[in-house]
Design a protein around this motif. Structure first.
Motif, PDB file in Angstrom:
ATOM      1  N   ASP A 271       0.804  -1.225   0.000  1.00  0.00           N
ATOM      2  CA  ASP A 271       0.000   0.000   0.000  1.00  0.00           C
ATOM      3  C   ASP A 271       0.838   1.276   0.000  1.00  0.00           C
ATOM      4  N   SER A 272       2.145   1.138  -0.115  1.00  0.00           N
ATOM      5  CA  SER A 272       2.982   2.344  -0.129  1.00  0.00           C
ATOM      6  C   SER A 272       3.032   2.902  -1.549  1.00  0.00           C
ATOM      7  N   GLN A 273       3.655   4.057  -1.704  1.00  0.00           N
ATOM      8  CA  GLN A 273       3.753   4.724  -3.009  1.00  0.00           C
ATOM      9  C   GLN A 273       4.499   3.872  -4.040  1.00  0.00           C
ATOM     10  N   CYS A 274       5.390   3.002  -3.532  1.00  0.00           N
ATOM     11  CA  CYS A 274       6.162   2.216  -4.498  1.00  0.00           C
ATOM     12  C   CYS A 274       5.583   0.808  -4.635  1.00  0.00           C
ATOM     13  N   GLY A 275       4.511   0.509  -3.892  1.00  0.00           N
ATOM     14  CA  GLY A 275       3.979  -0.854  -3.886  1.00  0.00           C
ATOM     15  C   GLY A 275       3.030  -1.132  -5.034  1.00  0.00           C
ATOM     16  N   ILE A 276       2.586  -2.363  -5.103  1.00  0.00           N
ATOM     17  CA  ILE A 276       1.802  -2.839  -6.248  1.00  0.00           C
ATOM     18  C   ILE A 276       0.387  -2.232  -6.258  1.00  0.00           C
ATOM     19  N   THR A 277      -0.200  -1.991  -5.083  1.00  0.00           N
ATOM     20  CA  THR A 277      -1.570  -1.442  -5.045  1.00  0.00           C
ATOM     21  C   THR A 277      -1.612  -0.081  -5.743  1.00  0.00           C
ATOM     22  N   TYR A 278      -0.608   0.733  -5.441  1.00  0.00           N
ATOM     23  CA  TYR A 278      -0.527   2.070  -6.043  1.00  0.00           C
ATOM     24  C   TYR A 278      -0.465   1.953  -7.575  1.00  0.00           C
ATOM     25  N   LYS A 279       0.332   0.980  -8.055  1.00  0.00           N
ATOM     26  CA  LYS A 279       0.476   0.818  -9.511  1.00  0.00           C
ATOM     27  C   LYS A 279      -0.826   0.330 -10.138  1.00  0.00           C
ATOM     28  N   MET A 280      -1.513  -0.561  -9.421  1.00  0.00           N
ATOM     29  CA  MET A 280      -2.784  -1.067  -9.965  1.00  0.00           C
ATOM     30  C   MET A 280      -3.807   0.065 -10.054  1.00  0.00           C
ATOM     31  N   GLU A 281      -3.840   0.897  -9.020  1.00  0.00           N
ATOM     32  CA  GLU A 281      -4.761   2.048  -9.037  1.00  0.00           C
ATOM     33  C   GLU A 281      -4.407   2.971 -10.207  1.00  0.00           C
ATOM     34  N   LYS A 282      -3.122   3.060 -10.492  1.00  0.00           N
ATOM     35  CA  LYS A 282      -2.648   3.938 -11.561  1.00  0.00           C
ATOM     36  C   LYS A 282      -3.157   3.458 -12.924  1.00  0.00           C
ATOM     37  N   VAL A 283      -3.270   2.134 -13.073  1.00  0.00           N
ATOM     38  CA  VAL A 283      -3.824   1.595 -14.332  1.00  0.00           C
ATOM     39  C   VAL A 283      -5.241   2.147 -14.501  1.00  0.00           C
ATOM     40  N   TYR A 284      -6.029   2.120 -13.409  1.00  0.00           N
ATOM     41  CA  TYR A 284      -7.412   2.597 -13.499  1.00  0.00           C
ATOM     42  C   TYR A 284      -7.486   4.111 -13.679  1.00  0.00           C
ATOM     43  N   SER A 285      -6.594   4.854 -12.999  1.00  0.00           N
ATOM     44  CA  SER A 285      -6.677   6.310 -13.162  1.00  0.00           C
ATOM     45  C   SER A 285      -6.259   6.708 -14.583  1.00  0.00           C
ATOM     46  N   THR A 286      -5.320   5.960 -15.164  1.00  0.00           N
ATOM     47  CA  THR A 286      -4.930   6.237 -16.559  1.00  0.00           C
ATOM     48  C   THR A 286      -6.093   5.890 -17.491  1.00  0.00           C
ATOM     49  N   LEU A 287      -6.755   4.771 -17.199  1.00  0.00           N
ATOM     50  CA  LEU A 287      -7.900   4.361 -18.018  1.00  0.00           C
ATOM     51  C   LEU A 287      -9.003   5.422 -17.944  1.00  0.00           C
ATOM     52  N   LYS A 288      -9.195   5.958 -16.751  1.00  0.00           N
ATOM     53  CA  LYS A 288     -10.231   6.978 -16.549  1.00  0.00           C
ATOM     54  C   LYS A 288      -9.961   8.186 -17.457  1.00  0.00           C
ATOM     55  N   GLU A 289      -8.677   8.567 -17.564  1.00  0.00           N
ATOM     56  CA  GLU A 289      -8.308   9.684 -18.456  1.00  0.00           C
ATOM     57  C   GLU A 289      -8.586   9.349 -19.915  1.00  0.00           C
ATOM     58  N   LYS A 290      -8.273   8.105 -20.290  1.00  0.00           N
ATOM     59  CA  LYS A 290      -8.296   7.744 -21.712  1.00  0.00           C
ATOM     60  C   LYS A 290      -9.668   7.276 -22.181  1.00  0.00           C
ATOM     61  N   ASP A 291     -10.427   6.634 -21.285  1.00  0.00           N
ATOM     62  CA  ASP A 291     -11.698   6.044 -21.713  1.00  0.00           C
ATOM     63  C   ASP A 291     -12.627   5.959 -20.500  1.00  0.00           C
ATOM     64  N   VAL A 292     -13.278   7.081 -20.217  1.00  0.00           N
ATOM     65  CA  VAL A 292     -14.048   7.172 -18.976  1.00  0.00           C
ATOM     66  C   VAL A 292     -15.237   6.213 -18.975  1.00  0.00           C
ATOM     67  N   GLU A 293     -15.816   5.962 -20.142  1.00  0.00           N
ATOM     68  CA  GLU A 293     -16.980   5.053 -20.218  1.00  0.00           C
ATOM     69  C   GLU A 293     -16.605   3.640 -19.766  1.00  0.00           C
ATOM     70  N   LEU A 294     -15.485   3.170 -20.287  1.00  0.00           N
ATOM     71  CA  LEU A 294     -15.023   1.824 -19.919  1.00  0.00           C
ATOM     72  C   LEU A 294     -14.655   1.779 -18.430  1.00  0.00           C
ATOM     73  N   TYR A 295     -13.999   2.820 -17.958  1.00  0.00           N
ATOM     74  CA  TYR A 295     -13.613   2.906 -16.551  1.00  0.00           C
ATOM     75  C   TYR A 295     -14.844   2.784 -15.652  1.00  0.00           C
ATOM     76  N   LEU A 296     -15.906   3.531 -15.995  1.00  0.00           N
ATOM     77  CA  LEU A 296     -17.121   3.512 -15.166  1.00  0.00           C
ATOM     78  C   LEU A 296     -17.796   2.154 -15.196  1.00  0.00           C
ATOM     79  N   LYS A 297     -17.752   1.517 -16.361  1.00  0.00           N
ATOM     80  CA  LYS A 297     -18.363   0.184 -16.496  1.00  0.00           C
ATOM     81  C   LYS A 297     -17.665  -0.818 -15.549  1.00  0.00           C
ATOM     82  N   LEU A 298     -16.339  -0.798 -15.542  1.00  0.00           N
ATOM     83  CA  LEU A 298     -15.599  -1.726 -14.676  1.00  0.00           C
ATOM     84  C   LEU A 298     -15.857  -1.400 -13.202  1.00  0.00           C
ATOM     85  N   GLN A 299     -15.956  -0.107 -12.893  1.00  0.00           N
ATOM     86  CA  GLN A 299     -16.250   0.322 -11.522  1.00  0.00           C
ATOM     87  C   GLN A 299     -17.632  -0.177 -11.100  1.00  0.00           C
ATOM     88  N   GLU A 300     -18.568   0.004 -12.004  1.00  0.00           N
ATOM     89  CA  GLU A 300     -19.964  -0.363 -11.716  1.00  0.00           C
ATOM     90  C   GLU A 300     -20.071  -1.868 -11.455  1.00  0.00           C
TER      91      GLU A 300
END
Length: 392
Positions: A271-300
């Motif tokens: 859960d630290s800044q250099c750990g895997i959780t942070y990187k996984m969240e980053k995949v989703y935040s990048t997806l949110k920037e690039k394709d918000v519809e798909l991001y919301l679908k996965l969230q939902e």
């Protein structure tokens, strides 16, 4: 393209930026170019050509030293135990509770070794390569004059002991795993005749020495999937002088690569800044920037990145594609000067390329898509990732 590579690599000092650009688009296999480029990109070889041969000699000698200290000497100590009973018992014995006891270390090492052994035997089961004998078995260890205990023998001894325990406890021995009902389960434990060793045994040795030298992280399942493509690339090098030293070179490149990604393997850093959780969240935040519809679908659908991105990121996609494709992806990853930022974009590209199926699918269907990724054309994925990178 080969000429371009040769030109950059032929300079007295390699222009790293230029080399990264070339490697990013894929490295030709010819003439051992990939092995050389990977060694530079993973900081094993310096940029000054004149230093290469002395550095390689020094590192390969150092690796031989590791083999002597960590495999040969404990093995000799074990073989000599019967020689003078009294001395051994006075100084150190198998039941000595002292944490510094050599025996204590020996038993701890065996636990790590058994885990490595289980994992490396299963490396790329659809390829015969890892089961085949290497042309360059380790003579230090395989000399028939040797009386000492090798890793192979340690595994056999320890496994036999634990099988006996299993039999004594339950009255029956269940040696084979129920999942491995395929005919290959017989050949899985066939060991090559004396004097030969399979490629997986070399990988086992690399991981064992890494675990001994890095007690803070030791061995974590999945490291075998990181070392596999590196070793395969070096052990199939068309240049036989380099191929002969695939084991030592793989060890140092693997160590350097792990220094960059080891935080992914350390649970306490998740859960630290250099750990895997942070990187996984980053995949989703990048997806949110690039394709918000798909991001919301996965969230939902409550599809968390942990469900699929953990494996994608930790193992650098080595489990999602066939080995030649993994190697091609790694060309681009190693060439990335921001070190694996590009990996996040590759993961995003993988999601956006199946967006239509994901938008239509329900939770179960989508989980199946993400855990068994349907597109095998890595060039398409890399092209898409590059588009995402350029659209920043």
């Amino acid at each position: 393209r080969i000429a371009d590579f040769q030109e950059v690599l032929g300079e007295p000092t390699v222009a790293l930026t230029k080399l990264r650009e070339l490697c990013f688009s894929g490295i030709p296999f010819d003439g051992g170019l990939r092995c050389l480029c990977w060694k530079i990109l993973l900081n094993y070889l310096p940029l000054e050509r004149a230093l290469w041969s002395s550095l390689l000699k020094k590192q390969r000698d150092l690796y031989s030293q590791f083999l002597k200290e960590m495999i040969i000497q404990p093995g000799i100590a074990k073989a000599n135990l019967g020689v003078s009973r009294e001395d051994v018992t006075l100084e150190d014995h198998p039941l000595n509770p002292n944490p510094d006891s050599r025996w204590n270390t020996y038993f701890k090492d065996n636990e790590v070794l058994l885990q490595i052994d289980k994992d490396v035997r299963r490396l790329y089961p659809d390829m015969a390569f890892f089961q085949r004998p290497t042309d360059y078995p380790c003579l230090l260890i395989l000399d028939p004059q040797n009386e000492f205990e090798t890793l192979r023998r340690r595994v056999e001894q320890t496994t036999l002991k634990s099988q006996t325990v299993a039999r004594n406890r339950s009255g029956v021995t269940n040696v084979s795993s129920p999942l491995k009902s395929t005919p290959s389960s017989l050949s899985e434990y066939e060991v090559l005749p004396n004097g030969c060793e399979a490629h997986w045994e070399v990988v086992e040795r690399i991981l064992f020495i890494y675990a001994k030298l890095n007690p803070g992280i030791a061995y974590v399942q999945g490291m075998n999937e990181i070392v596999g493509p590196l070793y395969y690339t070096f052990a199939t090098d068309p240049n036989s002088e380099w191929k002969e030293h695939a084991e030592a070179d793989t060890f140092f490149c693997f160590t350097n690569l792990m220094a960059e990604i080891r935080d992914n393997f350390i649970k306490s850093l998740d859960d630290s800044q250099c750990g895997i959780t942070y990187k996984m969240e980053k995949v989703y935040s990048t997806l949110k920037e690039k394709d918000v519809e798909l991001y919301l679908k996965l969230q939902e659908q409550n599809i968390k990145p942990q469900f699929f991105a953990f494996r994608w990121l930790t193992l650098l996609l080595s489990q999602e594609f066939l080995l030649p494709d993994v190697i091609r992806i790694w060309d681009s990853l190693f060439a990335d000067d921001k070190r694996f930022d590009f990996l996040l974009l590759v993961c995003c590209a993988m999601l956006t390329l199946i967006r239509d199926q994901l938008l239509e699918g329900d939770f179960t269907l989508n989980m199946r898509l993400l855990q068994d990724y349907p597109i095998s054309d890595v060039h398409l994925i890399l092209k898409k990732a590059k588009e995402l990178q350029d659209s920043k």
